[in-house]
Scaffold this motif. Structure first.
Motif, PDB file in Angstrom:
ATOM      1  N   GLN A 145       7.208  -0.312   0.966  1.00 45.93           N
ATOM      2  CA  GLN A 145       7.954  -1.318   0.222  1.00 45.93           C
ATOM      3  C   GLN A 145       7.394  -1.392  -1.192  1.00 45.93           C
ATOM      4  O   GLN A 145       6.171  -1.371  -1.389  1.00 45.93           O
ATOM      5  CB  GLN A 145       7.819  -2.684   0.895  1.00 45.93           C
ATOM      6  N   VAL A 146       8.290  -1.465  -2.170  1.00 46.10           N
ATOM      7  CA  VAL A 146       7.891  -1.608  -3.565  1.00 46.10           C
ATOM      8  C   VAL A 146       8.249  -3.023  -4.023  1.00 46.10           C
ATOM      9  O   VAL A 146       9.382  -3.471  -3.847  1.00 46.10           O
ATOM     10  CB  VAL A 146       8.594  -0.574  -4.463  1.00 46.10           C
TER      11      VAL A 146
ATOM     12  N   CYS B 159       2.355  -0.779   0.492  1.00 43.00           N
ATOM     13  CA  CYS B 159       2.953  -1.693  -0.475  1.00 43.00           C
ATOM     14  C   CYS B 159       2.563  -1.224  -1.868  1.00 43.00           C
ATOM     15  O   CYS B 159       1.368  -1.066  -2.159  1.00 43.00           O
ATOM     16  CB  CYS B 159       2.490  -3.126  -0.256  1.00 43.00           C
ATOM     17  N   ILE B 160       3.570  -1.000  -2.719  1.00 45.68           N
ATOM     18  CA  ILE B 160       3.340  -0.581  -4.095  1.00 45.68           C
ATOM     19  C   ILE B 160       3.779  -1.720  -5.008  1.00 45.68           C
ATOM     20  O   ILE B 160       4.877  -2.264  -4.847  1.00 45.68           O
ATOM     21  CB  ILE B 160       4.133   0.693  -4.429  1.00 45.68           C
ATOM     22  N   ALA B 161       2.913  -2.107  -5.947  1.00 39.63           N
ATOM     23  CA  ALA B 161       3.240  -3.230  -6.834  1.00 39.63           C
ATOM     24  C   ALA B 161       2.397  -3.122  -8.100  1.00 39.63           C
ATOM     25  O   ALA B 161       1.485  -2.301  -8.198  1.00 39.63           O
ATOM     26  CB  ALA B 161       2.976  -4.558  -6.132  1.00 39.63           C
TER      27      ALA B 161
ATOM     28  N   ILE C 175      15.427   7.191  -3.117  1.00 35.80           N
ATOM     29  CA  ILE C 175      15.115   8.332  -3.986  1.00 35.80           C
ATOM     30  C   ILE C 175      14.383   7.846  -5.231  1.00 35.80           C
ATOM     31  O   ILE C 175      13.405   8.470  -5.679  1.00 35.80           O
ATOM     32  CB  ILE C 175      16.398   9.100  -4.355  1.00 35.80           C
ATOM     33  N   ILE C 176      14.808   6.711  -5.781  1.00 39.70           N
ATOM     34  CA  ILE C 176      14.108   6.127  -6.929  1.00 39.70           C
ATOM     35  C   ILE C 176      12.683   5.739  -6.535  1.00 39.70           C
ATOM     36  O   ILE C 176      11.721   5.983  -7.270  1.00 39.70           O
ATOM     37  CB  ILE C 176      14.885   4.898  -7.453  1.00 39.70           C
ATOM     38  N   LEU C 177      12.545   5.125  -5.353  1.00 40.92           N
ATOM     39  CA  LEU C 177      11.213   4.763  -4.860  1.00 40.92           C
ATOM     40  C   LEU C 177      10.316   5.994  -4.786  1.00 40.92           C
ATOM     41  O   LEU C 177       9.160   5.982  -5.235  1.00 40.92           O
ATOM     42  CB  LEU C 177      11.339   4.107  -3.481  1.00 40.92           C
ATOM     43  N   LEU C 178      10.843   7.061  -4.208  1.00 39.51           N
ATOM     44  CA  LEU C 178      10.067   8.291  -4.078  1.00 39.51           C
ATOM     45  C   LEU C 178       9.731   8.889  -5.436  1.00 39.51           C
ATOM     46  O   LEU C 178       8.622   9.394  -5.652  1.00 39.51           O
ATOM     47  CB  LEU C 178      10.839   9.301  -3.229  1.00 39.51           C
ATOM     48  N   MET C 179      10.675   8.838  -6.362  1.00 38.57           N
ATOM     49  CA  MET C 179      10.422   9.338  -7.713  1.00 38.57           C
ATOM     50  C   MET C 179       9.246   8.600  -8.353  1.00 38.57           C
ATOM     51  O   MET C 179       8.374   9.206  -8.973  1.00 38.57           O
ATOM     52  CB  MET C 179      11.670   9.149  -8.582  1.00 38.57           C
TER      53      MET C 179
ATOM     54  N   VAL D 166       2.405  -7.575   2.877  1.00 35.78           N
ATOM     55  CA  VAL D 166       3.587  -6.712   2.872  1.00 35.78           C
ATOM     56  C   VAL D 166       3.269  -5.401   3.585  1.00 35.78           C
ATOM     57  O   VAL D 166       4.055  -4.916   4.417  1.00 35.78           O
ATOM     58  CB  VAL D 166       4.068  -6.447   1.432  1.00 35.78           C
ATOM     59  N   ALA D 167       2.111  -4.801   3.280  1.00 37.46           N
ATOM     60  CA  ALA D 167       1.728  -3.548   3.926  1.00 37.46           C
ATOM     61  C   ALA D 167       1.587  -3.732   5.434  1.00 37.46           C
ATOM     62  O   ALA D 167       1.943  -2.852   6.228  1.00 37.46           O
ATOM     63  CB  ALA D 167       0.411  -3.030   3.337  1.00 37.46           C
ATOM     64  N   GLN D 168       1.091  -4.894   5.835  1.00 38.43           N
ATOM     65  CA  GLN D 168       0.959  -5.211   7.265  1.00 38.43           C
ATOM     66  C   GLN D 168       2.330  -5.243   7.929  1.00 38.43           C
ATOM     67  O   GLN D 168       2.512  -4.728   9.041  1.00 38.43           O
ATOM     68  CB  GLN D 168       0.251  -6.562   7.397  1.00 38.43           C
ATOM     69  N   HIS D 169       3.300  -5.843   7.254  1.00 37.58           N
ATOM     70  CA  HIS D 169       4.665  -5.886   7.786  1.00 37.58           C
ATOM     71  C   HIS D 169       5.244  -4.471   7.891  1.00 37.58           C
ATOM     72  O   HIS D 169       5.907  -4.128   8.884  1.00 37.58           O
ATOM     73  CB  HIS D 169       5.544  -6.749   6.877  1.00 37.58           C
TER      74      HIS D 169
END
Length: 634
Positions: free
Chosen positions: A502-503, A463-465, A625-629, A477-480
């Protein structure tokens, strides 16, 4: 051994190499009268196999091969159980340096590495390393109690608030009671060799017959006295050494069921407290002193659940409960994972983290990585002997830590900064900068899978936030996402580790049930390809992040593949057509994609539901792709 059993035993070595090792050990032990020094010395041989030799001839192991450390420790344990049965165990034992008893553990370690063949070696070889004869009753009169216990609902204990010092302190307290307290208790009352395994919040103990109930009660009391609110439970079963080894799986299954029942029935105090002033952990003394408050009915500032009794300066004169006070004090003074990081990498963490915003990347984001092993149930079911349990538990714990610390070091080098909240067994819960998370997770999984030769793999949820996001929310979220990654792993028969991410981009929340991704979940080889492609895109001057957002927003508005195709062709014709090449690379890296006329413009056809005969539905590559960027730093 083939299959999963190979992870339960140390790798084979040549007999000539084994002879050299044993000779060196025997010589060194002659100059080690202190049993503490002997145990520490033999820990270095926890991954070297032990081969039994009788009358100068090596015996073949048909069932399992113990490590040198475990074979020696179990030999001393049997000697101790016999000593206890004889009734000479008055007071503390001399193995621990006390004059109150007569058991000399150091003597028996030295005896084990001699040439003498005795009943203890016969039992270990015949019953554990080989298949015993059906009529053998060796040590059937040696009664023992098998004790199992754990701290459970661990995440609930140290995630009562999002302050990193309190989270770190709760984690360190659990590690302290599980390891330091348990081993100290056994040293003082029995012998340390009784511990088959202590780590990751779990303990397994072989104790003299008739002592199990006392051990369960006293360890529960010790754990609770220190942590106050960490839920823990212990249970035991009575058997004899002969039956225990013959029926190991059945006895352990019965014990685990009994422990599960104990956890369901145990009741805990709502507002626990006691007069314990300090604990000793390693070379440090952690004091639990604080000024008491006079008011009654004040709720704890940190957990918001229990009654506050003390003042701390977080802010000034905040009122906290005894449990939160202890976590806070432990977290201020103890960062065990930084010490382990130095042990495994040889490097030091220059920047100690006091708050999560110190872990922010350039976009103000942090990431929670939550991971554990796949196929773990099948491995545990395959365990047939205490040696396999000892070796696997220890190897799993060491491998997991090594993979995590080395991965962080490889990615961030001298600028390494992280917070390890839980790290033991196959359980990983760490916080890292957001733009380093995918690369770190990729390396952790790659190292873990290869260490176990892909017989066991690892899955991770990320989970990125923004750093202001509550850590409990990020963990959930990371658990899910971990569950999603594991589901994907089962789909491909656990052949590779997997990851899902997930972001959280805003405070409006996310719907995990509705969220869809074109590139995730992914296995680790897919993720490696994605990371390589993104690195190339980041260094390509013709690729503009603003254009990626245009594609993403256009699909969100249009939802019509033909209309989007026209928009895409116009945009790429106007700025650059290099986007097509990267889209094809992503498609080539992804498993199970249904391609059609719209694939080249970054639209992936969803798999139709069973019985559906409607028009094909699509989802875009562009969001991922945006997430990866964003999640991969330069």
């Amino acid at each position: 051994m083939s299959g999963v059993l190979s992870v339960l035993n140390p790798a084979e070595i040549k007999k000539s190499e084994f002879e050299k090792i044993i000779t060196e050990i025997a010589e060194r032990l002659k100059f080690m009268p202190d049993v503490h020094e002997i145990r520490k010395f033999l820990d270095d041989y926890g991954d070297k196999p032990y081969y039994f030799k009788k009358n100068g001839i090596y015996m073949e192991n048909g069932r399992c091969t113990p490590s040198i450390r475990d074979a020696a420790s179990f030999y001393v344990l049997i000697k101790y159980l016999e000593h206890y049965k004889s009734g000479t165990n008055s007071g503390a034992i001399s193995a621990e340096g006390s004059a109150g008893g007569s058991f000399e553990a150091a003597r028996y370690y030295l005896e084990f590495f001699g040439d003498k063949w005795d009943d203890e070696k016969e039992f270990i070889y015949s019953f554990i390393c080989n298949e015993p004869g059906t009529g053998s009753d060796l040590f059937s009169d040696l009664n023992i109690d098998i004790v199992s216990g754990s701290v459970y609902k661990i995440k609930k204990y140290f995630l009562e608030n999002s302050r990193i010092k309190d989270i770190r302190g709760g984690s360190a307290l659990i590690k302290h009671v599980n390891e330091d307290v348990t081993f100290r208790y056994l040293r003082e009352k029995y012998t340390e060799e009784c511990a088959i395994y202590c780590g990751g919040g779990n303990a397994l103990i072989i104790a003299p017959g008739g002592t199990g109930a006392d051990i369960c009660r006293e360890l529960e009391e010790e754990y609770t006295q220190i942590t106050l609110t960490a839920q823990n439970a212990f249970e035991c079963v009575r058997t004899n050494l002969n039956k225990f080894i013959r029926d190991y799986k059945e006895i352990m299954r019965d014990l685990n069921q009994k422990l599960d029942e104990r956890k369901k029935l145990k009741i805990f105090d709502i507002n626990p407290d006691n007069d314990k002033k300090q604990i000793e952990t390693g070379s440090e003394v952690i004091k639990f002193d604080a000024e008491k408050i006079e008011e009654n009915g004040v709720v704890c500032y940190l957990c918001g659940v229990r009654d506050a009794k003390y003042k701390v300066s977080i802010p000034e004169n905040a009122a906290v409960c005894p449990s939160c006070l202890r976590k806070r004090k432990m977290g201020e003074n103890k960062a065990v994972f930084y010490d382990e990081y130095r042990k495994y990498t040889g490097a030091s963490v220059k920047r100690k983290i006091n708050s999560l915003d110190e872990l922010e990347d350039d976009n103000g984001r942090i990431a929670v990585i939550y991971a554990d092993g796949n196929n773990m149930g099948n491995v545990v079911k395959s365990i047939e002997t205490p040696f396999q349990h000892m070796y696997f538990s220890r190897t799993l714990d060491r491998t997991t830590k090594k993979c995590v610390y080395k991965s962080i070091n490889e990615v961030m080098g001298s600028e390494a900064m992280f917070e390890a909240i839980a790290l033991g067994g196959d359980d990983i819960f760490i916080v890292v900068p957001g733009d380093k998370s995918l690369v770190i997770a990729n390396k952790i999984i790659e190292k873990f899978d290869s260490e176990f030769e892909y017989k066991m793999t690892m899955s991770a949820g990320i989970c990125i936030a923004r750093s202001s996001t509550p850590i409990r929310t990020m963990f959930e979220v990371a658990q899910h996402m971990l569950k999603s990654a594991k589901k994907y792993s089962r789909k491909y028969n656990n052949s590779k580790g997997t990851v899902d991410v997930q972001v959280i981009r805003s405070n409006t929340g996310i719907d995990l049930l509705e969220s869809e991704s074109s590139l995730f979940p992914a296995d680790n080889s897919e993720l490696s390809d994605y990371l390589d492609i993104i690195e190339k895109m980041k260094s390509d001057n013709d690729i503009k992040p603003s254009q990626l957002y245009k594609f993403s927003n256009a699909w969100r508005i249009m939802k019509n593949p033909l209309e989007f195709q026209l928009f895409y062709l116009y945009q790429t014709g106007r700025v650059a057509n290099r986007y097509n090449g990267y889209v094809i690379k992503f498609l080539n890296s992804r498993k199970g994609i249904n391609r059609d006329a719209y694939s080249y413009c970054g639209l992936i056809q969803k798999k139709p539901d069973a019985g559906s005969d409607g028009e094909p539905q699509y989802m875009p590559l562009w969001d991922d792709i945006i997430l990866l960027m964003d999640a991969v730093g330069r």
